[in-house]
Design an enzyme around this catalytic site. Structure first.
Site, PDB file in Angstrom:
ATOM      1  N   ARG A  90       0.830  -1.205   0.000  1.00 29.52           N
ATOM      2  CA  ARG A  90       0.000   0.000   0.000  1.00 29.52           C
ATOM      3  C   ARG A  90       0.865   1.256   0.000  1.00 29.52           C
ATOM      4  NH1 ARG A  90      -3.568   2.150   5.028  1.00 29.52           N
ATOM      5  NH2 ARG A  90      -4.556   3.885   3.948  1.00 29.52           N
ATOM      6  N   HIS A  94       0.872   4.171  -2.927  1.00 31.83           N
ATOM      7  CA  HIS A  94       0.624   5.589  -2.665  1.00 31.83           C
ATOM      8  C   HIS A  94       1.801   6.453  -3.097  1.00 31.83           C
ATOM      9  CE1 HIS A  94      -3.068   5.935   0.054  1.00 31.83           C
ATOM     10  NE2 HIS A  94      -3.082   4.729  -0.480  1.00 31.83           N
ATOM     11  N   ASN A 125      -3.560   9.303   2.927  1.00 28.87           N
ATOM     12  CA  ASN A 125      -2.318   8.733   3.459  1.00 28.87           C
ATOM     13  C   ASN A 125      -2.285   8.602   4.974  1.00 28.87           C
ATOM     14  OD1 ASN A 125      -1.302   8.582   0.861  1.00 28.87           O
ATOM     15  ND2 ASN A 125      -0.240  10.545   0.989  1.00 28.87           N
TER      16      ASN A 125
END
Length: 385
Positions: A90, A94, A125
């Site tokens: 992840r 991002h 985030n």
């Protein structure tokens, strides 16, 4: 070492081309043509360097043990926290999705200015995990080779190694990335896909970064590891699109099951949905659901990096609205059916290809950017300390 990695790359590429023609159940995938991983495979055959400036075994002379250090450290981390794979996947997504794979999401370039918002503070985030894991790897590399290995390369290599530890496919990672001197708060707010996006928006955001339908569907298959945090599911269960009602497309039995696992928090969250590859939790004890849990008991699935994500979507048991939306588009639905229908080899190969492509997005190389000594600080701030 460099020669063996090059051979491995072409083995991977050749097998993936063969697998892209048809799957074992006979449902053709040929109509979904894949873009080249890089603009010219011929140039890769004559050189060890990619057109972006990345190359195999970049640290062969300056830090030959670099990838071994990352691999060994990741194995230790995984033995303690096997959801570290999902967390770093992840984090990688991002970082690369916003202005390229440059470790900008790790950076605090505020220089103490509280009015300067940094990328990792952007709403999508705020639930990222794994920063400390990257820092711990960086510390080991700094002891062995001070100021040599970039944080951007660490994220890319550690993510690949984490995927393999979780049972996923190997894919070569070119190296030589450099680190951004800026973070991108506004861009992260605007451009990270959301779990409540419809299929049109999801495909649009991936298309802006050069990913076609097939690559997008394979990348979203990353949801087959880790958990989907309840905070990313609750609105769909209790207040879908502000209606005060659940998503009407969820089957009643599945709605009941999800509500049992993710009860209404009875509070208004100020953090809207994050990305469609952004809800994987790292902690084993995190409150949420995995796609293995989403499968009905009548569906058999292994516990590793396989096709249970796609099987769940076929059964209407997608945890995120954006995931289930893959069945709302003819092309993406065909891909879901194709991935779900074979032994997982087609998905694994396509996923590896797409991850290789993502790891090369808008990288900084050569004299661009810098190599941070501390992944959260630009060099100028490190020297001032």
């Amino acid at each position: 070492m460099a020669g063996s990695m090059t051979i491995c790359f072409f083995v991977v590429l050749s097998i993936s081309i063969l697998l892209s023609w048809t799957n074992p159940r006979g449902e053709t995938l040929k109509s979904f043509s894949l873009s080249p991983l890089y603009s010219s495979t011929q140039s890769a055959s004559s050189s060890n360097e990619d057109i972006s400036g990345l190359r195999y075994d970049f640290y062969h002379e300056t830090c030959p043990q670099a990838e071994s250090i990352v691999r060994t450290h990741m194995a230790r981390l995984y033995s303690d926290h096997n959801n570290v794979s999902a967390a770093l996947l992840r984090l990688f997504f991002h970082d690369c999705f916003i202005e390229g794979c440059d470790a900008s999401v790790l950076l605090d370039d505020s220089n103490g200015d509280k009015n300067h918002s940094i990328e990792r503070q952007a709403i999508p985030n705020q639930t990222l995990r794994g920063f400390d894991k990257i820092d711990s790897i960086k510390e080991e590399l700094e002891k062995a080779c001070p100021g040599v290995v970039s944080c951007a390369d660490i994220v890319s290599i550690a993510t690949r190694d984490g995927i393999m530890l979780a049972g996923g496919p190997f894919y070569p990672v070119l190296t030589g990335r450099r680190d951004s001197i800026h973070s991108y708060f506004n861009e992260a707010l605007a451009a990270i896909p959301r779990p409540d996006d419809n299929i049109t928006q999801t495909l649009h955001l991936f298309d802006l970064r050069g990913f076609d339908e097939r690559e997008t569907v394979s990348l979203l298959g990353a949801h087959n590891i880790g958990k989907i945090g309840c905070e990313f599911i609750q609105k769909r269960l209790f207040n879908f699109k502000g209606t005060g009602q659940p998503d009407p497309t969820i089957a009643p039995d599945f709605l009941t099951e999800m509500r049992m696992r993710c009860q209404d928090s009875n509070r208004t969250t100020t953090r809207p949905s994050s990305s469609s590859m952004a809800s994987l939790e790292m902690s084993e004890s995190a409150v949420g659901m995995s796609y293995l849990q989403a499968l009905s008991s009548s569906i058999s699935s292994g516990a590793g990096f396989d096709t249970h994500y796609y099987q769940s979507l076929l059964s209407g048991r997608g945890l995120l609205f954006a995931d289930q939306q893959l069945m709302a588009n003819e092309k993406t639905a065909r891909l879901v059916r194709a991935y779900a229908s074979d032994d997982g080899s087609t998905f694994r190969m396509d996923f590896a290809r797409a991850m290789m492509k993502m790891s090369g997005l808008n990288v900084l190389t050569g004299s661009q950017g810098q190599v941070r000594r501390n992944c959260s600080l630009p060099l100028i701030q490190q020297f001032l300390r």
